[in-house]
Design an enzyme around this catalytic site. Sequence first.
Site, PDB file in Angstrom:
ATOM      1  N   GLU A 125       0.844  -1.188   0.000  1.00 54.21           N
ATOM      2  CA  GLU A 125       0.000   0.000   0.000  1.00 54.21           C
ATOM      3  C   GLU A 125       0.883   1.242   0.000  1.00 54.21           C
ATOM      4  OE1 GLU A 125      -2.796  -0.269   3.214  1.00 54.21           O
ATOM      5  OE2 GLU A 125      -3.655  -2.157   2.473  1.00 54.21           O
ATOM      6  N   PRO A 126       0.324   2.412  -0.296  1.00 54.45           N
ATOM      7  CA  PRO A 126       1.160   3.620  -0.354  1.00 54.45           C
ATOM      8  C   PRO A 126       1.979   3.859   0.908  1.00 54.45           C
ATOM      9  CG  PRO A 126      -0.996   4.069  -1.306  1.00 54.45           C
ATOM     10  CD  PRO A 126      -1.067   2.687  -0.731  1.00 54.45           C
ATOM     11  N   SER A 130       7.740  -2.422   2.852  1.00 58.39           N
ATOM     12  CA  SER A 130       8.434  -3.444   3.633  1.00 58.39           C
ATOM     13  C   SER A 130       7.728  -3.703   4.961  1.00 58.39           C
ATOM     14  CB  SER A 130       9.878  -3.006   3.896  1.00 58.39           C
ATOM     15  OG  SER A 130      10.599  -2.906   2.682  1.00 58.39           O
ATOM     16  N   ARG A 241      12.206 -14.226  -2.906  1.00 54.37           N
ATOM     17  CA  ARG A 241      13.570 -13.711  -2.920  1.00 54.37           C
ATOM     18  C   ARG A 241      14.487 -14.556  -3.791  1.00 54.37           C
ATOM     19  NH1 ARG A 241      13.247 -11.726   3.454  1.00 54.37           N
ATOM     20  NH2 ARG A 241      11.874  -9.977   2.924  1.00 54.37           N
ATOM     21  N   ARG A 266      33.629  -4.794 -32.134  1.00 52.69           N
ATOM     22  CA  ARG A 266      34.115  -3.420 -32.097  1.00 52.69           C
ATOM     23  C   ARG A 266      35.644  -3.388 -32.051  1.00 52.69           C
ATOM     24  NH1 ARG A 266      33.727   2.023 -33.095  1.00 52.69           N
ATOM     25  NH2 ARG A 266      34.229   3.284 -31.273  1.00 52.69           N
ATOM     26  N   GLN A 334      29.496   0.414 -20.069  1.00 48.60           N
ATOM     27  CA  GLN A 334      30.842   0.978 -20.190  1.00 48.60           C
ATOM     28  C   GLN A 334      31.600   0.360 -21.356  1.00 48.60           C
ATOM     29  OE1 GLN A 334      31.413   3.399 -17.999  1.00 48.60           O
ATOM     30  NE2 GLN A 334      33.387   3.994 -18.846  1.00 48.60           N
ATOM     31  N   GLU A 361      10.307  -7.311  -3.247  1.00 45.90           N
ATOM     32  CA  GLU A 361      10.477  -8.521  -2.426  1.00 45.90           C
ATOM     33  C   GLU A 361      11.408  -8.266  -1.242  1.00 45.90           C
ATOM     34  OE1 GLU A 361       8.995 -11.327  -2.292  1.00 45.90           O
ATOM     35  OE2 GLU A 361       7.810 -11.275  -4.136  1.00 45.90           O
TER      36      GLU A 361
END
Length: 379
Positions: A125-126, A130, A241, A266, A334, A361
């Site tokens: 909920e808002p 956690s 998890r 490349r 990178q 999670e």
Amino acid sequence: MVLTDEQAQIRAATRLFAQREIVPYAAAWDRDCAVPLAVLRAMGGVGLMGLCVDPAWGGAGADFVSYALAVEEIAHGDCGVCNMMCVNNSPNCAALTDHGTPDQKERFLRPLAGGVQHSAFLLTEPQAGSDAAALQTRAVRKADRYLLNGTKQFITAGRSADVALIVAVTDPAAGKRGMTCFLTPTATPGYRVAKEEIKLGHRSADTCQIALEDLEVPMENRLGAPGDGYRIALAYLENGRIGVAAQALGVARAALEAARGYAQLRQTFGRPLTEHQAIAFRLADMATAIEAARQLTWHAAALKDAGRVCLKEASMAKLAATAMVEQVCSQAIQIHGGNGYLSDYPVEKYYRDARVLSIYEGTNDIQRMVISRALAAGG
């Protein structure tokens, strides 16, 4: 850890499915912020929407290591689609398997496990992420039904799902013991998509704020006993998890493959990037980090299959894998140089998809808290 023949076959079959049905279209789904429901139905057709569910109820009957393997392969194709798959598998199908009545299994579990339908889990909920004990959504009993009112936030598949598993407070005075789980078709009046979120990543999956406005849920759609909601919701933390760790593996592996392929083609200073030690070593470090996180993930999944408590190991796997994927995706950009910053190349999408994995999670600080408490208790 060495995979069994069956586990290796499930991984190979899922990889083939992802290469055919997901990888060629993932960039378009990301741009369109939607995945065709036919893809989810096709995933159900090959057993991916109910991997650990008994075949008697339409599932694949696989073990949890196989589930982690399949999650990695689908996330390698597209992590948003994978998140929808994961929610359907656990907690939803898992909770129905463990707590559903025969009638609920027939009406809800069978179509979800077989991919005829897919589902959403309405917990957050808002004001309660956690801290799940801070839920404010209320379910008030009225004769033979409940009326649900409240707002749910960050709901994966909140718009597209056919079925919702909802956690609501039935006894505000009872704290954690005052929450109850409910099942409802999302077409029921009172279930309203208040907002569809615009997100950094996972754009193929709809993520919504859901308003519950006098949503009527009949008594027979209550999952488990009154007051069991918090226990049911938290019972599948290990599953979730480990699943997120496996998602991280899939995204990281895709980023590594893209970086390696780019570096082979490349050229700078007259030779491929892979012949420059700085790039070669970077790729080596990325591959090593992925494999280390994979072994942690497989170990936690194997403990789950053995019926052993593995909350610490699941938290370790998630913590390590989600930290790893951000670093691997950053290094992949990178290696691409300026091209890595462009949507013409896939690594910027992988970077965007990776970022949320250390949040949902249970944030990585929550994982550290779980691990540290286990250590303090001698675990």
